[in-house]
Design an enzyme around this catalytic site. Structure first.
Site, PDB file in Angstrom:
ATOM      1  N   TYR A  94       0.810  -1.216   0.000  1.00  0.00           N
ATOM      2  CA  TYR A  94       0.000   0.000   0.000  1.00  0.00           C
ATOM      3  C   TYR A  94       0.845   1.268   0.000  1.00  0.00           C
ATOM      4  O   TYR A  94       0.340   2.365  -0.222  1.00  0.00           O
ATOM      5  CB  TYR A  94      -0.956   0.020   1.206  1.00  0.00           C
ATOM      6  CG  TYR A  94      -2.016  -1.067   1.172  1.00  0.00           C
ATOM      7  CD1 TYR A  94      -1.946  -2.095   0.243  1.00  0.00           C
ATOM      8  CD2 TYR A  94      -3.074  -1.064   2.057  1.00  0.00           C
ATOM      9  CE1 TYR A  94      -2.896  -3.102   0.209  1.00  0.00           C
ATOM     10  CE2 TYR A  94      -4.033  -2.065   2.030  1.00  0.00           C
ATOM     11  CZ  TYR A  94      -3.934  -3.085   1.109  1.00  0.00           C
ATOM     12  OH  TYR A  94      -4.880  -4.074   1.083  1.00  0.00           O
ATOM     13  N   ASP A 142      -5.201  -6.485   6.012  1.00  0.00           N
ATOM     14  CA  ASP A 142      -6.395  -5.788   5.543  1.00  0.00           C
ATOM     15  C   ASP A 142      -7.493  -6.816   5.228  1.00  0.00           C
ATOM     16  O   ASP A 142      -8.630  -6.713   5.696  1.00  0.00           O
ATOM     17  CB  ASP A 142      -6.037  -4.979   4.280  1.00  0.00           C
ATOM     18  CG  ASP A 142      -7.185  -4.130   3.767  1.00  0.00           C
ATOM     19  OD1 ASP A 142      -8.132  -3.875   4.543  1.00  0.00           O
ATOM     20  OD2 ASP A 142      -7.139  -3.721   2.586  1.00  0.00           O
ATOM     21  N   LYS A 181       3.352 -15.436   2.926  1.00  0.00           N
ATOM     22  CA  LYS A 181       3.260 -16.236   1.704  1.00  0.00           C
ATOM     23  C   LYS A 181       4.699 -16.596   1.326  1.00  0.00           C
ATOM     24  O   LYS A 181       5.183 -16.272   0.229  1.00  0.00           O
ATOM     25  CB  LYS A 181       2.535 -15.434   0.608  1.00  0.00           C
ATOM     26  CG  LYS A 181       2.209 -16.217  -0.657  1.00  0.00           C
ATOM     27  CD  LYS A 181       1.090 -17.226  -0.480  1.00  0.00           C
ATOM     28  CE  LYS A 181       0.894 -18.050  -1.748  1.00  0.00           C
ATOM     29  NZ  LYS A 181      -0.072 -19.159  -1.589  1.00  0.00           N
ATOM     30  N   ASP A 216     -10.939  -8.177   7.778  1.00  0.00           N
ATOM     31  CA  ASP A 216     -12.344  -8.127   7.351  1.00  0.00           C
ATOM     32  C   ASP A 216     -12.991  -9.497   7.514  1.00  0.00           C
ATOM     33  O   ASP A 216     -14.130  -9.621   7.977  1.00  0.00           O
ATOM     34  CB  ASP A 216     -12.464  -7.712   5.873  1.00  0.00           C
ATOM     35  CG  ASP A 216     -12.667  -6.208   5.715  1.00  0.00           C
ATOM     36  OD1 ASP A 216     -12.141  -5.455   6.557  1.00  0.00           O
ATOM     37  OD2 ASP A 216     -13.350  -5.798   4.753  1.00  0.00           O
ATOM     38  N   ASP A 263      -3.172 -18.125   2.526  1.00  0.00           N
ATOM     39  CA  ASP A 263      -4.363 -18.799   1.972  1.00  0.00           C
ATOM     40  C   ASP A 263      -4.916 -19.812   2.957  1.00  0.00           C
ATOM     41  O   ASP A 263      -6.133 -19.916   3.157  1.00  0.00           O
ATOM     42  CB  ASP A 263      -4.064 -19.431   0.599  1.00  0.00           C
ATOM     43  CG  ASP A 263      -2.748 -20.180   0.546  1.00  0.00           C
ATOM     44  OD1 ASP A 263      -1.982 -20.155   1.527  1.00  0.00           O
ATOM     45  OD2 ASP A 263      -2.481 -20.814  -0.498  1.00  0.00           O
TER      46      ASP A 263
HETATM   47  C1  IPM Z   1      -8.947  -0.531   6.249  1.00  0.00           C
HETATM   48  C2  IPM Z   1      -9.432   0.021   4.952  1.00  0.00           C
HETATM   49  C3  IPM Z   1      -8.325   0.859   4.344  1.00  0.00           C
HETATM   50  C4  IPM Z   1      -7.124  -0.030   4.186  1.00  0.00           C
HETATM   51  C5  IPM Z   1      -8.671   1.538   3.017  1.00  0.00           C
HETATM   52  C6  IPM Z   1      -9.901   2.399   3.165  1.00  0.00           C
HETATM   53  C7  IPM Z   1      -7.515   2.311   2.469  1.00  0.00           C
HETATM   54  O1  IPM Z   1      -9.817  -1.011   4.098  1.00  0.00           O
HETATM   55  O2  IPM Z   1      -8.669   0.260   7.155  1.00  0.00           O
HETATM   56  O3  IPM Z   1      -8.860  -1.744   6.374  1.00  0.00           O
HETATM   57  O4  IPM Z   1      -7.048  -0.788   3.230  1.00  0.00           O
HETATM   58  O5  IPM Z   1      -6.244   0.024   5.020  1.00  0.00           O
HETATM   59 MG    MG Z   2      -9.802  -2.889   5.012  1.00  0.00          MG
END
Ligand code: IPM
Ligand code: MG
Length: 356
Positions: A142, A247, A191, A251, A223
């Site tokens: 990133y 990231d 990985k 989620d 994975d």
């Molecule tokens: C998070 C979000 C951010 C990230 C985005 C909005 C840039 O998805 O905080 O997880 O990828 O870090």
């Molecule tokens: Mg995120």
């Protein structure tokens, strides 16, 4: 104690959830004799609208001058077609980098009271799970160089994934330190069967592990980890991983709990300073309707009290109040199930204040 808090309400549901967290902080200040000074800071879409950019230097400076930052959420469809540099998300990346917040803590906890919201089978849930995703936040893909070029009439896009050993070491140390305060287990996710950056990751993490003989370390390929999170989430204590994997996995982990509206997060540097925000996004579909769940933001404020201000008692008080409110059956729409009482965002705030 006196503390300076930079407040970034942001976009979408950001302002409404942050307002509830501020009510809770004010109540804590009153009850324990603290003074919190708040400074509003613009970031994300609202900043683009007001200043033309997602984060101004002055905004970053204000954040730097404070003891901690409380953040709602940024982003929304209104700014989706902006060029990459002028997207709300860019503000978030810039403030993380600008404040050197390399360690992102994302707890994924199954709340006993909310078992009904968990999408997993009962035999997989067992007596619940409680893990901490430690995501490296200022390096890797990133923040690497990127460009889109045309080569022989063919469009080509390049993103670079770089880590140096120091970046890996400092997050690994944080990961092991946190494991010691929990159940003494670190799962390092990489990985390494493909990527050089992952091979270095693994090597450095194993070096750091030598200073923590009491903490169990296991390596897991990313994975496989994605699969294990739904197959048997109980096995995890601390998941230590690089920026992009963290990231994605965070989620997934939050969805596995079934209550993303409940999950807080902290982003830390090497000092006591931190930025605290809910793990969820700006939910533009329900923005301004007083429907959002403010609990993740209130729990983020509680993490701020605990990690940046050393106010453990105050933080416990907030966490307990939330537990009680859940036990009493108050639910916002995202965690609603039969037999409970549906409340609005501000009513959830009222209920929590009642318990403080
Ligand atoms: C998070 C979000 C951010 C990230 C985005 C909005 C840039 O998805 O905080 O997880 O990828 O870090
Ligand atoms: Mg995120």
């Amino acid at each position: 104690m006196e503390k300076k808090i930079a407040v970034i309400k942001g976009d979408g549901i950001g302002p409404e959830i942050v307002d509830q967290a501020l009510r809770v902080l004010n109540k804590i200040a009153e009850k324990y004799g603290h003074t919190f000074h708040y400074t509003d800071v613009l970031m994300g879409g609202v900043s683009i609208d007001a200043t033309g950019v997602p984060l101004t230097n002055e905004a970053l400076e204000t954040a730097k001058q404070s003891d901690a930052v409380l953040l709602g959420a940024v982003g929304g469809p209104k700014w989706d077609n902006q060029p990459a540099n002028l997207r709300p998300e860019k503000g978030l990346l810039a403030i993380r980098k600008g404040l050197n917040l390399f360690a992102n803590l994302r707890p994924a906890v199954l709340y006993e009271e909310l078992n009904a919201a968990c999408p997993l089978r009962e035999d997989i849930i067992g007596d619940g799970f409680d893990m901490m995703i430690m995501r490296e936040l200022t390096g890797g893909l990133y923040f690497g160089e990127r460009k889109t070029i045309e080569e022989n009439g063919v469009q080509k896009a390049i993103d670079t994934l770089t880590y140096d050993e120091n970046e890996i070491r400092r997050i690994a140390i944080k990961g092991f330190d946190i494991a010691r305060k929990r159940r003494n287990k670190v799962t390092s996710v990489d990985k390494a069967n493909v990527l050089d950056s992952s091979r270095l990751w693994r090597k450095v993490v194993h070096e750091v592990a030598k200073d923590y003989p009491d903490v169990e370390l296991e390596d897991m390929l990313v994975d496989n980890c994605a699969m294990q999170l739904v197959r048997d989430p109980k096995q995890f204590d601390v998941i230590l991983t690089e920026n992009m994997f963290g990231d994605i996995l965070s989620d997934e982990a939050s969805m596995v709990t079934g209550s993303i509206g409940m999950l807080a997060s902290a982003s830390l540097n090497e000092t006591k300073f931190g930025m605290y925000e809910p793990s969820h996004g700006s939910a533009p579909d329900i923005a301004g309707q007083n429907k959002a769940n403010p609990i993740a933001t209130i729990l983020s404020a509680s993490m701020m009290l605990r990690y940046s201000f050393d106010m453990d008692k105050e933080a416990d008080d907030v966490d307990q109040a939330i537990k009680k409110v859940l036990q009493k059956g108050y639910r916002t729409g995202d965690i609603m199930s039969e037999g409970n009482t549906l409340v609005t965002c501000s009513e959830m705030g009222d209920a929590i204040l009642q318990e403080l």
